[in-house]
Design a protein around this motif. Sequence first.
Motif, PDB file in Angstrom:
ATOM      1  N   VAL A 299       0.847  -1.186   0.000  1.00 23.77           N
ATOM      2  CA  VAL A 299       0.000   0.000   0.000  1.00 23.77           C
ATOM      3  C   VAL A 299       0.886   1.240   0.000  1.00 23.77           C
ATOM      4  CG1 VAL A 299      -1.811   1.259   1.216  1.00 23.77           C
ATOM      5  CG2 VAL A 299      -1.769  -1.235   1.294  1.00 23.77           C
ATOM      6  N   LEU A 300       0.621   2.150  -0.921  1.00 21.19           N
ATOM      7  CA  LEU A 300       1.339   3.418  -0.984  1.00 21.19           C
ATOM      8  C   LEU A 300       0.667   4.426  -0.064  1.00 21.19           C
ATOM      9  CD1 LEU A 300       3.312   5.522  -2.085  1.00 21.19           C
ATOM     10  CD2 LEU A 300       1.816   5.768  -4.090  1.00 21.19           C
ATOM     11  N   LEU A 301       1.438   4.963   0.864  1.00 22.83           N
ATOM     12  CA  LEU A 301       0.927   5.939   1.815  1.00 22.83           C
ATOM     13  C   LEU A 301       1.687   7.249   1.656  1.00 22.83           C
ATOM     14  CD1 LEU A 301       0.841   3.633   4.980  1.00 22.83           C
ATOM     15  CD2 LEU A 301      -1.116   4.279   3.557  1.00 22.83           C
ATOM     16  N   ARG A 302       0.949   8.324   1.586  1.00 22.06           N
ATOM     17  CA  ARG A 302       1.534   9.666   1.635  1.00 22.06           C
ATOM     18  C   ARG A 302       0.931  10.368   2.851  1.00 22.06           C
ATOM     19  NH1 ARG A 302       4.306  10.681  -3.050  1.00 22.06           N
ATOM     20  NH2 ARG A 302       3.769   9.417  -4.877  1.00 22.06           N
ATOM     21  N   PRO A 303       1.328   9.925   4.046  1.00 17.85           N
ATOM     22  CA  PRO A 303       0.672  10.402   5.270  1.00 17.85           C
ATOM     23  C   PRO A 303       0.993  11.856   5.565  1.00 17.85           C
ATOM     24  CG  PRO A 303       2.591   9.090   5.820  1.00 17.85           C
ATOM     25  CD  PRO A 303       2.430   8.997   4.326  1.00 17.85           C
ATOM     26  N   ARG A 304      -0.031  12.564   6.020  1.00 19.19           N
ATOM     27  CA  ARG A 304       0.158  13.968   6.408  1.00 19.19           C
ATOM     28  C   ARG A 304       0.551  14.022   7.876  1.00 19.19           C
ATOM     29  NH1 ARG A 304      -4.990  16.921   3.338  1.00 19.19           N
ATOM     30  NH2 ARG A 304      -4.354  16.343   1.210  1.00 19.19           N
ATOM     31  N   ILE A 305       1.761  13.553   8.137  1.00 15.87           N
ATOM     32  CA  ILE A 305       2.289  13.546   9.492  1.00 15.87           C
ATOM     33  C   ILE A 305       3.715  14.077   9.461  1.00 15.87           C
ATOM     34  CG2 ILE A 305       0.842  11.593  10.193  1.00 15.87           C
ATOM     35  CD1 ILE A 305       3.242   9.780   9.854  1.00 15.87           C
ATOM     36  N   PRO A 306       4.203  14.609  10.574  1.00  7.85           N
ATOM     37  CA  PRO A 306       5.597  15.067  10.619  1.00  7.85           C
ATOM     38  C   PRO A 306       6.552  13.919  10.315  1.00  7.85           C
ATOM     39  CG  PRO A 306       4.383  15.857  12.533  1.00  7.85           C
ATOM     40  CD  PRO A 306       3.490  14.868  11.844  1.00  7.85           C
ATOM     41  N   ALA A 307       7.659  14.250   9.665  1.00  7.89           N
ATOM     42  CA  ALA A 307       8.633  13.212   9.309  1.00  7.89           C
ATOM     43  C   ALA A 307       9.127  12.459  10.531  1.00  7.89           C
ATOM     44  CB  ALA A 307       9.807  13.851   8.572  1.00  7.89           C
TER      45      ALA A 307
ATOM     46  N   SER B 202      10.964  15.839   2.167  1.00  8.16           N
ATOM     47  CA  SER B 202      10.514  17.024   2.891  1.00  8.16           C
ATOM     48  C   SER B 202       9.174  16.699   3.492  1.00  8.16           C
ATOM     49  CB  SER B 202      10.408  18.240   1.959  1.00  8.16           C
ATOM     50  OG  SER B 202       9.361  18.040   1.026  1.00  8.16           O
ATOM     51  N   GLU B 203       8.638  17.596   4.283  1.00  9.36           N
ATOM     52  CA  GLU B 203       7.344  17.349   4.909  1.00  9.36           C
ATOM     53  C   GLU B 203       6.254  17.093   3.866  1.00  9.36           C
ATOM     54  OE1 GLU B 203       6.546  17.082   8.162  1.00  9.36           O
ATOM     55  OE2 GLU B 203       8.662  17.216   8.621  1.00  9.36           O
ATOM     56  N   GLY B 204       6.398  17.697   2.686  1.00  9.64           N
ATOM     57  CA  GLY B 204       5.334  17.570   1.702  1.00  9.64           C
ATOM     58  C   GLY B 204       5.515  16.444   0.715  1.00  9.64           C
ATOM     59  N   SER B 205       6.697  15.807   0.664  1.00 15.61           N
ATOM     60  CA  SER B 205       6.926  14.814  -0.379  1.00 15.61           C
ATOM     61  C   SER B 205       7.311  13.448   0.173  1.00 15.61           C
ATOM     62  CB  SER B 205       8.027  15.300  -1.333  1.00 15.61           C
ATOM     63  OG  SER B 205       9.245  15.499  -0.638  1.00 15.61           O
ATOM     64  N   SER B 206       7.178  13.235   1.458  1.00 18.79           N
ATOM     65  CA  SER B 206       7.495  11.932   2.028  1.00 18.79           C
ATOM     66  C   SER B 206       6.453  10.904   1.598  1.00 18.79           C
ATOM     67  CB  SER B 206       7.527  12.019   3.556  1.00 18.79           C
ATOM     68  OG  SER B 206       8.490  12.950   3.988  1.00 18.79           O
ATOM     69  N   PHE B 207       6.906   9.670   1.409  1.00 22.59           N
ATOM     70  CA  PHE B 207       5.953   8.605   1.162  1.00 22.59           C
ATOM     71  C   PHE B 207       6.498   7.317   1.759  1.00 22.59           C
ATOM     72  CE2 PHE B 207       8.624   8.280  -2.700  1.00 22.59           C
ATOM     73  CZ  PHE B 207       8.906   6.912  -2.713  1.00 22.59           C
TER      74      PHE B 207
ATOM     75  N   ALA C  70      -4.259   7.846  12.511  1.00 26.75           N
ATOM     76  CA  ALA C  70      -4.077   8.156  13.930  1.00 26.75           C
ATOM     77  C   ALA C  70      -2.730   8.795  14.210  1.00 26.75           C
ATOM     78  CB  ALA C  70      -4.234   6.886  14.764  1.00 26.75           C
ATOM     79  N   LEU C  71      -1.751   8.549  13.354  1.00 27.20           N
ATOM     80  CA  LEU C  71      -0.425   9.131  13.565  1.00 27.20           C
ATOM     81  C   LEU C  71      -0.410  10.627  13.301  1.00 27.20           C
ATOM     82  CD1 LEU C  71       1.865   6.411  11.932  1.00 27.20           C
ATOM     83  CD2 LEU C  71       1.321   6.722  14.351  1.00 27.20           C
ATOM     84  N   GLY C  72      -1.499  11.166  12.782  1.00 25.64           N
ATOM     85  CA  GLY C  72      -1.553  12.599  12.500  1.00 25.64           C
ATOM     86  C   GLY C  72      -1.571  13.473  13.731  1.00 25.64           C
ATOM     87  N   SER C  73      -1.911  12.904  14.880  1.00 24.69           N
ATOM     88  CA  SER C  73      -1.927  13.698  16.120  1.00 24.69           C
ATOM     89  C   SER C  73      -0.913  13.138  17.102  1.00 24.69           C
ATOM     90  CB  SER C  73      -3.316  13.653  16.759  1.00 24.69           C
ATOM     91  OG  SER C  73      -3.583  12.367  17.286  1.00 24.69           O
ATOM     92  N   PRO C  74      -0.317  13.994  17.953  1.00 25.08           N
ATOM     93  CA  PRO C  74       0.628  13.490  18.963  1.00 25.08           C
ATOM     94  C   PRO C  74       0.009  12.435  19.864  1.00 25.08           C
ATOM     95  CG  PRO C  74       0.784  15.878  18.781  1.00 25.08           C
ATOM     96  CD  PRO C  74      -0.412  15.467  17.970  1.00 25.08           C
ATOM     97  N   ALA C  75      -1.252  12.640  20.253  1.00 23.73           N
ATOM     98  CA  ALA C  75      -1.908  11.664  21.127  1.00 23.73           C
ATOM     99  C   ALA C  75      -2.065  10.327  20.429  1.00 23.73           C
ATOM    100  CB  ALA C  75      -3.269  12.189  21.567  1.00 23.73           C
ATOM    101  N   GLY C  76      -2.420  10.368  19.143  1.00 24.28           N
ATOM    102  CA  GLY C  76      -2.566   9.134  18.385  1.00 24.28           C
ATOM    103  C   GLY C  76      -1.251   8.398  18.236  1.00 24.28           C
TER     104      GLY C  76
END
Length: 253
Positions: free
Chosen positions: A69-77, A129-134, A186-192
């Motif tokens: 599965v290809l993921l381009r998650p909107r999470i910090p590196a 970078s933050e915008g191009s990680s996959f 869930a990784l998008g938030s620190p709590a997650g």
Amino acid sequence: MFDLAALETELAQTHFARVTGSTNSDALAAARSGAPHGSVYFADEQLAGRGRGDHGWVSAAGEGLYVSVLLRPRIPAARLPLLPLAAGLAASEAIRAASGLAVDLRWPNDLLIGSRKTGGILVEMKIESEGSSFAVAGVGINVHQRVFSDGLATPATSLDLASGRTISRQALLVALLKFLEREASALGSPAGADAVVGRVEKASTWVCGRSVRVHGPQACQGVTAGLDENGFLRIQTAQGLVTVQTGGLREIS
């Protein structure tokens, strides 16, 4: 065989509505060409299946689930190293949903039923970078296999053998993708992200209090002492506490 039309219908409300037959290498190539988040690549058979550390993964036709599965998650590196743990949780929950079997997670990427290995996870990432990680999350699960090669480092089993019935690969695939979407989001938030670490510690008998030998560039041996905030494994050795970022575990009996 997989019912592609039914798969597209069942996954229509998720990011994983695009399905093709391929493997981790194809997913990586597609990612570099701009393929979108949620692209799914799976095969009925792999001729060159790969595990962590370039280990081979036997992928016989019609017997297992082989999906990338290809993921381009909107999470910090900084949180990307948690993706393998999130994928492990997703795979274990999918197996439980499809078969009723409980799965033990052997850090960093093995899926065990009791003492026998039934699956593995390979997450390959590119961070620019933050915008191009996959990341490409590859999951291989033994489903219908009845016979395994001699000399395996860990004895193997399949979902059919462990459950005593025939498990649907299609149901397993749908469950895996839905749980993977949930865990990655869930990784998008620190709590997650913090919760992922805690949940892996609860789901695994390997990350706390197990006498192990670590194979790989950080080879050592000692007693596992939990995970740090990045999901790396702490080992209490005779020389002190070591944080292992990569490697394989074997129990010391």
